[in-house]
Design a protein around this motif. Sequence first.
Motif, short mmCIF file in Angstrom:
data_model
loop_
_atom_site.label_atom_id
_atom_site.label_comp_id
_atom_site.label_asym_id
_atom_site.label_seq_id
_atom_site.Cartn_x
_atom_site.Cartn_y
_atom_site.Cartn_z
N SER A 6 -3.41 62.63 -58.35
CA SER A 6 -4.69 62.65 -57.64
C SER A 6 -5.52 61.40 -57.86
O SER A 6 -5.44 60.76 -58.91
CB SER A 6 -5.50 63.87 -58.10
OG SER A 6 -6.80 63.83 -57.55
N SER A 21 -11.22 68.17 -56.21
CA SER A 21 -9.97 68.56 -55.54
C SER A 21 -10.15 68.34 -54.05
O SER A 21 -11.26 68.38 -53.53
CB SER A 21 -9.59 70.01 -55.82
OG SER A 21 -10.56 70.89 -55.31
N TYR A 52 -4.43 68.07 -53.73
CA TYR A 52 -4.62 67.17 -54.87
C TYR A 52 -5.72 67.72 -55.76
O TYR A 52 -6.79 68.09 -55.28
CB TYR A 52 -4.97 65.76 -54.38
CG TYR A 52 -3.76 65.06 -53.79
CD1 TYR A 52 -2.89 64.37 -54.61
CD2 TYR A 52 -3.47 65.18 -52.43
CE1 TYR A 52 -1.75 63.77 -54.10
CE2 TYR A 52 -2.33 64.59 -51.91
CZ TYR A 52 -1.48 63.89 -52.74
OH TYR A 52 -0.35 63.31 -52.23
#
Length: 192
Positions: free
Chosen positions: A42, A85, A34
Amino acid sequence: MELNQPADLAARALLGRLLVREEVRLRITEVEAYGGPEDSASHARHGRTARNAPMWGPPGRAYLYFCYGMHWMLNVVTGPEGEASAVLIRSAEVLAGLDRVLDRRKAAKNSPQLCAGPGKVAQALGLDGTFDGHDLLAPGGLELRNGPRPVGILVGPRLGIGFATAEDQVRPWRFADGDSLAVLQRKTLHSL
DNA sequence: CGCCGGATTTAA
DNA sequence: TAAATCCGGCGA
């Protein structure tokens, strides 16, 4: 441990690695990447909030969130600090501590699917919000360690992200060990 | 401040 | 196929 790189690459690097807590040892067999605010699937899609703050932190930390009012999900933060992330740990195999895992997983029997699913993985390790932000590379508590890398890797679209844009829904950011039975939706995956 | 819906699991 | 179950994020 190559976590300081884009989430999709870090995700592949996490396959085969171990999650260790006390006597329980799991081998990661399925993951999903993600990205940051540009990834409509995300948690970072609405920017930085109190909940997703760990995603912006240094790689190798845990990001845990509560979903559907009943499940905890374990993510490994990736990429450089300051960029959001993470990699969702979707499935795993039990290498050690089976009794403890069966105890935590309640009614479940010892099948290859015992820890196939993100909610199951967190439950098997006894994780909750207190592990949010935990350093997985430091000794103590929950640890991420090196393990046998998969021989063949399967790739496919991420699951459960119907709310994302069409483009992000088909992005091939789900990865799995092609030789493991602890993988969901095999049909939607293909060789890398 | 209230509503909507979700990176799921389980059982029927 | 649906219920369980709760909180984050958005719109008002």
